[in-house]
Design an enzyme around this catalytic site. Structure first.
Site, PDB file in Angstrom:
ATOM      1  N   ASN A 125      59.303  -3.480  78.003  1.00  0.00           N
ATOM      2  CA  ASN A 125      58.886  -2.399  77.079  1.00  0.00           C
ATOM      3  C   ASN A 125      60.264  -1.748  76.814  1.00  0.00           C
ATOM      4  O   ASN A 125      61.332  -1.585  77.623  1.00  0.00           O
ATOM      5  CB  ASN A 125      58.245  -1.445  78.117  1.00  0.00           C
ATOM      6  CG  ASN A 125      57.279  -0.616  77.183  1.00  0.00           C
ATOM      7  OD1 ASN A 125      56.432  -1.172  76.412  1.00  0.00           O
ATOM      8  ND2 ASN A 125      57.284   0.624  77.392  1.00  0.00           N
TER       9      ASN A 125
ATOM     10  N   CYS B  60      26.142  -0.648  54.259  1.00  0.00           N
ATOM     11  CA  CYS B  60      25.264  -1.705  54.530  1.00  0.00           C
ATOM     12  C   CYS B  60      24.250  -2.254  53.626  1.00  0.00           C
ATOM     13  O   CYS B  60      23.723  -1.176  52.830  1.00  0.00           O
ATOM     14  CB  CYS B  60      24.296  -1.035  55.837  1.00  0.00           C
ATOM     15  SG  CYS B  60      23.143  -2.242  56.673  1.00  0.00           S
TER      16      CYS B  60
ATOM     17  N   HIS C 233      40.360  -2.021  72.682  1.00  0.00           N
ATOM     18  CA  HIS C 233      40.045  -0.955  71.905  1.00  0.00           C
ATOM     19  C   HIS C 233      39.158  -1.625  70.718  1.00  0.00           C
ATOM     20  O   HIS C 233      39.343  -0.930  69.466  1.00  0.00           O
ATOM     21  CB  HIS C 233      41.305  -0.267  71.586  1.00  0.00           C
ATOM     22  CG  HIS C 233      41.806   0.653  72.739  1.00  0.00           C
ATOM     23  ND1 HIS C 233      42.887   1.094  72.629  1.00  0.00           N
ATOM     24  CD2 HIS C 233      41.209   0.808  73.762  1.00  0.00           C
ATOM     25  CE1 HIS C 233      43.457   1.779  73.903  1.00  0.00           C
ATOM     26  NE2 HIS C 233      42.175   1.547  74.639  1.00  0.00           N
TER      27      HIS C 233
END
Length: 355
Positions: A255, A190, A158
């Site tokens: 988990n 930018c 991701h």
């Protein structure tokens, strides 16, 4: 027809006689699929090619919230940003219209404010021992990198804050530049075209990195152990990685919650799709249901690696602490004295508390 009937009766538990159930023989990859049995198998026989896949759950003990925990998860604590819906903060269309909420959140979660957890360092230890084929992560916090894990071993499915690009002209900016802009409370613009510069985090509506699609075929070809930690296995295509290893590859889940148990009705081959650690037809899945750090520490102890892991954690955290202190000192030299007239109430409270 009998084969189909036996499949649904035994694998999907949708009926059929008890005699039919007895006809199916479950051949386990290892004799004992309990956590202790798995750890003993590893200690005695070892593994050669390990792939890890992790989510936000391995970073929560570092102070980074996961996304979906009720009350404490990231999505439960975004009301202050007045979003149309919680996931809008990672929606590309919304970001292009209103990037300010994302950068406010980014300041809270920015890498460098947190240190890796024992679960992160366990993965580093696997690599040090020559066992790690690849590390796939959903996380954007770059804590994997901070452990010293080589960049070529990491696939950030991701994305992360490590690199940044202008959303208009695609000019690249490094992590230090982005950090300076965010912590100065400036909208990163930018220098070439004045477009907004966005960290290379995968937003809804964007493609995952190319390596996520090109690497699994090689990584899982001879993988004999897949370790899954701290993920809900709800987000595709990342969750589909659990389907990639062959049927003789053991899959270990560490988990807090039991996950990955998708309805077998959806998949005609449940032995390669769903995690079956609590099912009678389980052949290769193992689970440690609890805190990720507790899971890796228990595993390290069973393998006789506990002292080695603790030494790695201590030495690497000491390095990080020295580096962070040096950076803070440098920033302190460059930072002008606060103007009392421009201090926020929060700043005054902090100053008063220090007196």
């Amino acid at each position: 027809m009998d084969k189909v009937r036996r499949f649904f009766a035994n694998t999907l538990h949708l009926g059929g006689s008890s005699d039919a159930k007895e006809e199916v023989k479950v051949e386990k990859v290892i004799p004992d699929l309990s956590f202790d049995g798995f750890a003993e198998h590893w200690r005695v026989h070892g593994f050669r090619k390990i792939v890890t896949m992790v989510g936000a759950g391995i970073s929560t003990s570092a102070g980074i919230p996961d996304f979906r925990s009720p009350g404490s998860g990231l999505y439960s604590n975004l009301k202050k940003y007045e979003l149309p819906h919680p996931t809008a903060i990672f929606d590309l269309d919304y970001f292009e219209k209103n990037p300010a909420p994302f950068f406010a959140l980014a300041k809270e979660l920015y890498p460098g404010s947190f240190i890796p957890t024992p679960a992160h360092y366990f993965i580093r230890l696997l690599n040090d021992k020559g066992l790690l084929q690849r590390h796939y992560t959903q996380n954007i916090d770059t804590l994997d990198r901070l452990t010293g894990l080589p960049e070529d071993k990491i696939i950030e499915a991701h994305g992360s804050f490590h690199t940044n690009h202008c959303i208009k002209c695609r000019k690249e900016y490094d992590m230090d530049w982005m950090k300076a802009e965010i912590f100065a409370d400036r909208l990163p613009k930018c220098q070439k075209c004045q477009g907004v510069v966005k960290p290379d985090i995968v937003f809804f509506g964007e493609n995952l990195p190319k390596r996520f699609y090109s690497s699994p075929e090689e990584d899982f070809q001879d993988c004999d152990l897949l370790i899954i930690m701290g993920t809900s296995l709800e987000v595709q295509p990342f969750a589909s990685l659990v389907w990639r290893p062959g049927p003789r590859c053991i899959r270990l889940l560490i988990n807090r919650d039991a996950v990955g148990q998708a309805s077998c009705v959806l998949f005609m081959d449940p032995n390669t799709r769903s995690l079956l650690f609590d099912k009678p037809n389980n052949t290769r899945d193992v689970a440690f249901l609890g805190d990720c750090d507790a899971g890796v520490m228990a595993l390290a102890k069973a393998l006789g690696w506990d002292q080695e892991l603790q030494q790695l954690i201590t030495s690497e955290r000491k390095k990080l602490s020295g580096s962070q202190n040096s950076e803070e000192l440098q920033q302190g030299k460059e930072k002008p004295q606060s103007d009392p007239d421009k201090m926020t109430s929060g700043d005054r409270d902090k100053k008063d508390a220090s007196l």
